[in-house]
Design a protein around this motif. Structure first.
Motif, PDB file in Angstrom:
ATOM      1  N   MET A   1       0.852  -1.179   0.000  1.00 52.32           N
ATOM      2  CA  MET A   1       0.000   0.000   0.000  1.00 52.32           C
ATOM      3  C   MET A   1       0.888   1.228   0.000  1.00 52.32           C
ATOM      4  SD  MET A   1      -2.737   1.067   2.889  1.00 52.32           S
ATOM      5  CE  MET A   1      -3.898   2.343   2.555  1.00 52.32           C
ATOM      6  N   SER A   2       0.552   2.188  -0.806  1.00 48.28           N
ATOM      7  CA  SER A   2       1.333   3.421  -0.835  1.00 48.28           C
ATOM      8  C   SER A   2       0.460   4.579  -0.369  1.00 48.28           C
ATOM      9  CB  SER A   2       1.857   3.683  -2.247  1.00 48.28           C
ATOM     10  OG  SER A   2       0.780   3.936  -3.119  1.00 48.28           O
ATOM     11  N   LEU A   3       1.095   5.510   0.272  1.00 49.52           N
ATOM     12  CA  LEU A   3       0.412   6.707   0.755  1.00 49.52           C
ATOM     13  C   LEU A   3       0.733   7.874  -0.154  1.00 49.52           C
ATOM     14  CD1 LEU A   3       1.306   6.413   4.541  1.00 49.52           C
ATOM     15  CD2 LEU A   3      -0.883   5.932   3.512  1.00 49.52           C
ATOM     16  N   ASP A   4      -0.198   8.788  -0.290  1.00 52.90           N
ATOM     17  CA  ASP A   4       0.118  10.001  -1.038  1.00 52.90           C
ATOM     18  C   ASP A   4       0.783  11.002  -0.084  1.00 52.90           C
ATOM     19  OD1 ASP A   4      -2.019  10.724   0.497  1.00 52.90           O
ATOM     20  OD2 ASP A   4      -3.266  11.435  -1.141  1.00 52.90           O
ATOM     21  N   LEU A   5       1.357  12.048  -0.644  1.00 52.59           N
ATOM     22  CA  LEU A   5       2.093  13.020   0.163  1.00 52.59           C
ATOM     23  C   LEU A   5       1.183  13.763   1.137  1.00 52.59           C
ATOM     24  CD1 LEU A   5       4.636  14.459  -2.422  1.00 52.59           C
ATOM     25  CD2 LEU A   5       5.086  12.974  -0.480  1.00 52.59           C
ATOM     26  N   ALA A   6      -0.053  14.019   0.737  1.00 54.28           N
ATOM     27  CA  ALA A   6      -0.977  14.734   1.620  1.00 54.28           C
ATOM     28  C   ALA A   6      -1.263  13.914   2.878  1.00 54.28           C
ATOM     29  CB  ALA A   6      -2.272  15.054   0.884  1.00 54.28           C
ATOM     30  N   THR A   7      -1.470  12.611   2.700  1.00 54.68           N
ATOM     31  CA  THR A   7      -1.729  11.744   3.854  1.00 54.68           C
ATOM     32  C   THR A   7      -0.488  11.659   4.740  1.00 54.68           C
ATOM     33  OG1 THR A   7      -3.275  10.465   2.524  1.00 54.68           O
ATOM     34  CG2 THR A   7      -2.482   9.445   4.556  1.00 54.68           C
ATOM     35  N   THR A   8       0.678  11.589   4.121  1.00 51.40           N
ATOM     36  CA  THR A   8       1.923  11.533   4.888  1.00 51.40           C
ATOM     37  C   THR A   8       2.116  12.821   5.684  1.00 51.40           C
ATOM     38  OG1 THR A   8       2.890  10.128   3.179  1.00 51.40           O
ATOM     39  CG2 THR A   8       4.406  11.168   4.723  1.00 51.40           C
ATOM     40  N   ARG A   9       1.836  13.952   5.065  1.00 54.46           N
ATOM     41  CA  ARG A   9       1.946  15.227   5.786  1.00 54.46           C
ATOM     42  C   ARG A   9       0.957  15.281   6.949  1.00 54.46           C
ATOM     43  NH1 ARG A   9       2.360  17.540   0.335  1.00 54.46           N
ATOM     44  NH2 ARG A   9       4.546  18.017  -0.016  1.00 54.46           N
ATOM     45  N   ARG A  10      -0.250  14.765   6.731  1.00 54.87           N
ATOM     46  CA  ARG A  10      -1.262  14.754   7.802  1.00 54.87           C
ATOM     47  C   ARG A  10      -0.808  13.879   8.961  1.00 54.87           C
ATOM     48  NH1 ARG A  10      -6.038  15.571   9.888  1.00 54.87           N
ATOM     49  NH2 ARG A  10      -7.480  13.908  10.438  1.00 54.87           N
ATOM     50  N   ILE A  11      -0.254  12.705   8.664  1.00 55.57           N
ATOM     51  CA  ILE A  11       0.250  11.819   9.718  1.00 55.57           C
ATOM     52  C   ILE A  11       1.379  12.506  10.478  1.00 55.57           C
ATOM     53  CG2 ILE A  11       1.493   9.653  10.135  1.00 55.57           C
ATOM     54  CD1 ILE A  11      -0.123   8.488   7.765  1.00 55.57           C
ATOM     55  N   ALA A  12       2.275  13.165   9.759  1.00 50.97           N
ATOM     56  CA  ALA A  12       3.381  13.877  10.409  1.00 50.97           C
ATOM     57  C   ALA A  12       2.857  15.007  11.286  1.00 50.97           C
ATOM     58  CB  ALA A  12       4.347  14.422   9.360  1.00 50.97           C
ATOM     59  N   LYS A  13       1.832  15.689  10.825  1.00 48.57           N
ATOM     60  CA  LYS A  13       1.250  16.771  11.627  1.00 48.57           C
ATOM     61  C   LYS A  13       0.608  16.222  12.886  1.00 48.57           C
ATOM     62  CE  LYS A  13      -2.080  20.548  11.480  1.00 48.57           C
ATOM     63  NZ  LYS A  13      -3.135  21.209  10.735  1.00 48.57           N
ATOM     64  N   LEU A  14      -0.129  15.128  12.764  1.00 51.57           N
ATOM     65  CA  LEU A  14      -0.761  14.513  13.927  1.00 51.57           C
ATOM     66  C   LEU A  14       0.279  14.011  14.931  1.00 51.57           C
ATOM     67  CD1 LEU A  14      -3.629  12.519  12.187  1.00 51.57           C
ATOM     68  CD2 LEU A  14      -3.869  14.544  13.645  1.00 51.57           C
ATOM     69  N   ALA A  15       1.418  13.552  14.421  1.00 49.49           N
ATOM     70  CA  ALA A  15       2.502  13.082  15.285  1.00 49.49           C
ATOM     71  C   ALA A  15       3.389  14.235  15.741  1.00 49.49           C
ATOM     72  CB  ALA A  15       3.333  12.037  14.552  1.00 49.49           C
ATOM     73  N   ARG A  16       3.077  15.436  15.285  1.00 47.44           N
ATOM     74  CA  ARG A  16       3.850  16.639  15.607  1.00 47.44           C
ATOM     75  C   ARG A  16       5.323  16.502  15.205  1.00 47.44           C
ATOM     76  NH1 ARG A  16       0.078  19.533  17.894  1.00 47.44           N
ATOM     77  NH2 ARG A  16      -1.315  18.785  19.488  1.00 47.44           N
ATOM     78  N   ILE A  17       5.498  16.002  13.990  1.00 44.99           N
ATOM     79  CA  ILE A  17       6.836  15.860  13.418  1.00 44.99           C
ATOM     80  C   ILE A  17       6.958  16.857  12.277  1.00 44.99           C
ATOM     81  CG2 ILE A  17       8.436  14.308  12.249  1.00 44.99           C
ATOM     82  CD1 ILE A  17       6.888  11.976  13.514  1.00 44.99           C
ATOM     83  N   GLY A  18       7.916  17.745  12.371  1.00 46.21           N
ATOM     84  CA  GLY A  18       8.143  18.705  11.294  1.00 46.21           C
ATOM     85  C   GLY A  18       9.007  18.092  10.210  1.00 46.21           C
ATOM     86  N   LEU A  19       8.497  18.041   8.987  1.00 47.89           N
ATOM     87  CA  LEU A  19       9.220  17.441   7.874  1.00 47.89           C
ATOM     88  C   LEU A  19       9.292  18.412   6.706  1.00 47.89           C
ATOM     89  CD1 LEU A  19       7.489  13.920   7.782  1.00 47.89           C
ATOM     90  CD2 LEU A  19       9.673  14.488   8.831  1.00 47.89           C
ATOM     91  N   ASN A  20      10.473  18.454   6.058  1.00 50.45           N
ATOM     92  CA  ASN A  20      10.551  19.203   4.809  1.00 50.45           C
ATOM     93  C   ASN A  20      10.136  18.264   3.672  1.00 50.45           C
ATOM     94  OD1 ASN A  20      12.783  17.610   4.072  1.00 50.45           O
ATOM     95  ND2 ASN A  20      14.220  19.049   4.991  1.00 50.45           N
TER      96      ASN A  20
END
Length: 96
Positions: A1-20
């Motif tokens: 299963m692959s995730l799109d970038l929007a979902t990955t950004r949302r997961i990072a935001k929920l985990a409070r991880i800042g990613l470039n």
């Protein structure tokens, strides 16, 4: 299963991880790998196998008597101190 970038950004935001952007792409690939392993585990037939709470549910914890086994070695312990005053460690004053 692959995730799109929007979902990955949302997961990072929920985990409070800042990613470039570059990190987001790397995390997206890692999360896709994790989800792939989960899909493989879902293919395992577990019909008729009861859920396991622990590795040994009927085994009591090993207990030992609560006794002092290595006491009365004050001089041996204090021999490692860089500085001492009688039977105590001394340390530099840190509060004025």
């Amino acid at each position: 299963m692959s995730l799109d970038l929007a979902t990955t950004r949302r997961i990072a935001k929920l985990a409070r991880i800042g990613l470039n952007d570059q990190e987001t792409e790397a995390v997206r690939a890692q999360l896709g790998g994790i989800l792939g392993w989960i899909e493989i585990l879902n293919e395992v037939d577990v019909e008729g196998i009861p859920p396991m709470i622990g590795t040994s549910m009927n085994t009591a914890l090993a207990q030992r008597p609560d006794v002092v086994t290595d006491g009365n070695c004050q001089e041996k312990v204090l021999s490692n101190a860089p500085d001492r005053a009688g039977p105590f460690f001394t340390v530099p004053k840190v509060v004025e």
